[in-house]
Scaffold this active site. Structure first.
Site, PDB file in Angstrom:
ATOM      1  N   GLU A 146       3.983 -35.567 -56.178  1.00 37.22           N
ATOM      2  CA  GLU A 146       4.262 -34.124 -56.061  1.00 37.22           C
ATOM      3  C   GLU A 146       2.957 -33.332 -55.945  1.00 37.22           C
ATOM      4  O   GLU A 146       2.864 -32.367 -55.179  1.00 37.22           O
ATOM      5  CB  GLU A 146       5.055 -33.606 -57.275  1.00 37.22           C
ATOM      6  CG  GLU A 146       6.423 -34.246 -57.491  1.00 37.22           C
ATOM      7  CD  GLU A 146       7.464 -33.853 -56.456  1.00 37.22           C
ATOM      8  OE1 GLU A 146       7.137 -33.115 -55.505  1.00 37.22           O
ATOM      9  OE2 GLU A 146       8.615 -34.313 -56.593  1.00 37.22           O
ATOM     10  N   ARG A 197       2.368 -31.274 -52.478  1.00 40.16           N
ATOM     11  CA  ARG A 197       2.473 -29.808 -52.617  1.00 40.16           C
ATOM     12  C   ARG A 197       1.101 -29.143 -52.728  1.00 40.16           C
ATOM     13  O   ARG A 197       0.797 -28.183 -52.027  1.00 40.16           O
ATOM     14  CB  ARG A 197       3.319 -29.447 -53.850  1.00 40.16           C
ATOM     15  CG  ARG A 197       4.730 -29.986 -53.751  1.00 40.16           C
ATOM     16  CD  ARG A 197       5.612 -29.500 -54.882  1.00 40.16           C
ATOM     17  NE  ARG A 197       6.826 -30.314 -54.980  1.00 40.16           N
ATOM     18  CZ  ARG A 197       7.984 -29.914 -55.445  1.00 40.16           C
ATOM     19  NH1 ARG A 197       8.125 -28.692 -55.886  1.00 40.16           N
ATOM     20  NH2 ARG A 197       9.017 -30.721 -55.498  1.00 40.16           N
ATOM     21  N   ASP A 212      13.547 -41.854 -49.303  1.00 41.63           N
ATOM     22  CA  ASP A 212      13.463 -41.004 -48.102  1.00 41.63           C
ATOM     23  C   ASP A 212      12.132 -40.976 -47.345  1.00 41.63           C
ATOM     24  O   ASP A 212      12.016 -41.450 -46.210  1.00 41.63           O
ATOM     25  CB  ASP A 212      13.901 -39.563 -48.453  1.00 41.63           C
ATOM     26  CG  ASP A 212      13.249 -38.985 -49.717  1.00 41.63           C
ATOM     27  OD1 ASP A 212      12.392 -39.651 -50.308  1.00 41.63           O
ATOM     28  OD2 ASP A 212      13.607 -37.855 -50.095  1.00 41.63           O
ATOM     29  N   GLU A 214      16.050 -30.021 -46.126  1.00 40.50           N
ATOM     30  CA  GLU A 214      16.159 -31.111 -45.147  1.00 40.50           C
ATOM     31  C   GLU A 214      17.014 -30.785 -43.923  1.00 40.50           C
ATOM     32  O   GLU A 214      16.667 -31.190 -42.802  1.00 40.50           O
ATOM     33  CB  GLU A 214      16.678 -32.397 -45.819  1.00 40.50           C
ATOM     34  CG  GLU A 214      15.686 -33.042 -46.787  1.00 40.50           C
ATOM     35  CD  GLU A 214      15.559 -32.317 -48.124  1.00 40.50           C
ATOM     36  OE1 GLU A 214      16.470 -31.514 -48.464  1.00 40.50           O
ATOM     37  OE2 GLU A 214      14.543 -32.529 -48.823  1.00 40.50           O
ATOM     38  N   THR A 241       5.596 -34.001 -45.777  1.00 41.19           N
ATOM     39  CA  THR A 241       6.972 -33.971 -46.290  1.00 41.19           C
ATOM     40  C   THR A 241       7.262 -32.702 -47.093  1.00 41.19           C
ATOM     41  O   THR A 241       8.390 -32.473 -47.516  1.00 41.19           O
ATOM     42  CB  THR A 241       7.286 -35.243 -47.099  1.00 41.19           C
ATOM     43  OG1 THR A 241       8.688 -35.317 -47.326  1.00 41.19           O
ATOM     44  CG2 THR A 241       6.517 -35.292 -48.413  1.00 41.19           C
TER      45      THR A 241
HETATM   46  C1  DMJ Z   1      10.290 -31.746 -51.323  1.00 44.01           C
HETATM   47  O1  DMJ Z   1       9.382 -31.765 -52.345  1.00 44.01           O
HETATM   48  C2  DMJ Z   1       9.924 -32.725 -50.238  1.00 44.01           C
HETATM   49  O2  DMJ Z   1      10.586 -32.395 -49.065  1.00 44.01           O
HETATM   50  C3  DMJ Z   1      10.242 -34.144 -50.620  1.00 44.01           C
HETATM   51  O3  DMJ Z   1       9.998 -35.037 -49.577  1.00 44.01           O
HETATM   52  C4  DMJ Z   1      11.695 -34.257 -51.004  1.00 44.01           C
HETATM   53  N1  DMJ Z   1      12.061 -33.308 -52.019  1.00 44.01           N
HETATM   54  C5  DMJ Z   1      11.682 -31.931 -51.860  1.00 44.01           C
HETATM   55  C6  DMJ Z   1      12.670 -31.092 -51.061  1.00 44.01           C
HETATM   56  O4  DMJ Z   1      13.976 -31.419 -51.168  1.00 44.01           O
END
Ligand code: DMJ
Length: 519
Positions: free
Chosen positions: A48, A52, A201, A396, A491
């Site tokens: 995370e 982020r 994912d 998503e 992501t």
């Molecule tokens: C985000 O932090 C990112 O997209 C991650 O890959 C999946 N979870 C959250 C959003 O749903």
């Protein structure tokens, strides 16, 4: 940690730039300059923090250089020598953070520990799952580390990223599909749970994006993506009983065990990734003229369209027009898989696509028909369980709508996006009761999307501003804003430029020769 780590601020930085919100950007910049300090004796989640914070700082650095008019609040002290815009504050913070995060990768296998103490740079194993790390978390830090090596010329970040990829690929798992936990000490997968939802994912997402990031100079990642997509089609793609919606199921006990009809909203990243994987980020009309375009790519686009539609039904099923966290789909008692809907005698490639679409959809023309809101045959294929009715304002589906629109140019994706946006504003905006003028004070997650008005949660995830709102914005922006043939988004929706790998950096590993199952 008196001032906190500024998760919201840093995750939202590039959204502020893209949306030209200069006042808020200036405040954010000043906070980072005056308050942000990563020297804190505190363990943070490695993944995370990378996607982020590191991702947010790196994309802010990129945008402030590449589009100085967007990142226009640079103070004189932080300005790049020689002018030309840009802001070194973001890069300096990113380097400091990445150096602290690197300790997480200091495991016997190179698989990062789930957390890391930012002061000591010491990796901290997960308190659960026998200390195993999430597969998706270990394998979704590569774009950020590699981009940082590219900017700084220091290969240590790149090497840490590649070492993880070798460790997860070495066991040679069937169909390129990996269980969702892997142990940082032994390198062994933990359990046999295979899914594209949580903890699985972004492993798949980062395969194709790593290939695109270096302008195709790491072909190993295209090979791994192609293998995994073939595995997904073979083992996870199935169809609902009545409306033949295309669904990605889960294999909680391994590939030879029963298929579960559960689909997390998180899986809805997949159609977008398939679309940019097939066309390499180009609009489809251009992609079809490239020497690498094949009939298999047309099949992948068909699959991406079908899956986007399924993700849209997750929204349409609820009275709020917003998707629950998880949906279960009604399958045939013997689930139909792609391999068994294709007539065996078919081998002429010009017929395969038509046969695939027709046979899969079992009589319904799912691609071109709008979902009829009045008839319920497709609704009967969806079920939402009590514990899964919440909505965290996840990105998503709009992420995939954005990619599908850029690649296919079909207005239906903007239409669906607009309907979703209206629902989010209607149900997740919190009005400022104190003010005389009607204004929005904040947005919130929801407890139950199936009721109107929905119960709210008094919580807003940072990806609402970093991702969901950014994807809505980009869906309605001209295609040259972050053009997809020159950019990738991590992501967490932080954009990085694609680049040439150069002499200093290299993949540095080869795939082991396993007898890999042909698709
Ligand atoms: C985000 O932090 C990112 O997209 C991650 O890959 C999946 N979870 C959250 C959003 O749903």
């Amino acid at each position: 940690m008196q001032d906190g780590m500024g998760w919201m601020i840093i995750d939202a930085l590039d959204s502020l730039m893209l949306m030209n919100l200069t006042t808020q950007l200036e405040e954010a910049h000043n906070w980072i300059h005056d308050k942000l300090n990563y020297d804190i004796d505190h363990a943070v989640n490695t993944f995370e923090t990378t996607i982020r914070m590191l991702g947010g700082l790196l994309s802010a650095h990129y945008l402030s250089h590449q589009y100085p008019e967007l990142g226009s609040v640079v103070s004189a002290t932080n300005q790049t020598a020689g002018g030309g815009g840009g802001d070194e504050l973001y890069l300096n913070k990113a380097i400091d953070l990445a150096n602290r995060l690197l300790g997480a990768f200091d495991s016997p296998t190179g698989i990062p520990y789930s957390s890391v103490n930012l002061k000591t740079s010491q990796g901290v194993p997960s308190h659960m799952d026998m200390g195993a790390s999430s597969t998706s978390e270990a394998t979704s830090v590569q774009l950020e580390l590699k981009y940082l090596s590219h900017i700084t010329g220091d290969s240590k970040y790149w090497k840490a990223a590649e070492r993880v990829m070798k460790a997860v690929d070495d066991p040679g798992r069937e169909g390129g599909l990996l269980p969702i936990f892997i142990h940082p000490i032994t390198g062994m997968f933990f359990g046999e749970n295979i899914r594209l939802g949580s903890r699985g994912d972004s492993y798949y997402e980062y395969l194709i994006k790593q290939y695109l990031q270096t302008a195709g100079e790491e072909p190993i990642y295209l090979e791994m993506w192609d293998e995994a997509l073939a595995g997904i089609r073979k083992y996870l793609v199935t169809y609902t009983e009545r409306a033949s919606l295309t669904v990605i199921g889960e294999r909680p006990f391994g590939l030879d065990q029963e298929l579960s009809p559960k689909m997390d909203h998180l899986v809805c990243f997949l159609p977008g990734s398939i679309a940019i994987g097939a066309t390499r980020g180009l609009p489809i009309l251009k992609a079809r003229k490239q020497p690498w375009w094949t009939a298999k790519k047309e099949e992948e686009i068909l699959l991406a369209k079908e899956l986007t539609k399924t993700c849209w039904t997750m929204y349409l099923q609820a009275d709020t027009g917003l998707s629950p966290e998880i949906t279960y789909f009604e399958l045939d008692s013997q689930p139909r898989m792609e391999a068994n809907v294709l007539p065996q005698h078919l081998n002429k490639k010009e017929n395969r696509l038509v046969a695939l679409a027709a046979a899969r959809t079992n009589g319904y023309s799912m691609i071109s028909d709008p979902l009829d809101n009045k008839t319920s045959h497709w609704r009967d294929d969806l079920e939402v369980r009590i514990l899964d009715r919440h909505n965290l304002q996840r990105p998503e589906t709009v992420e995939s709508l954005f990619y599908m629109y850029r690649v296919l140019g079909d207005d239906v994706y903007r239409q669906w996006g607009w309907d979703m946006f209206v629902s989010f504003i209607k149900h997740t905006a919190i009005e400022d009761v104190g003010s005389e003028k009607k204004s929005i004070r904040a947005f919130t997650s929801l407890d139950n999307v199936m009721n109107v008005p929905p119960d709210t949660r008094d919580n807003m995830e940072s990806f609402w501003m970093a991702e969901t709102l950014k994807y809505f914005y980009l869906l309605f922006s001209p295609p040259d804003l972050l053009s997809l043939d020159t950019h990738i988004l991590n992501t967490e929706a932080h954009p990085f430029p694609r680049f040439h790998i150069g002499d200093q950096l290299k993949t540095g590993w080869q795939r082991k020769q396993h007898v890999r199952n042909p698709s």
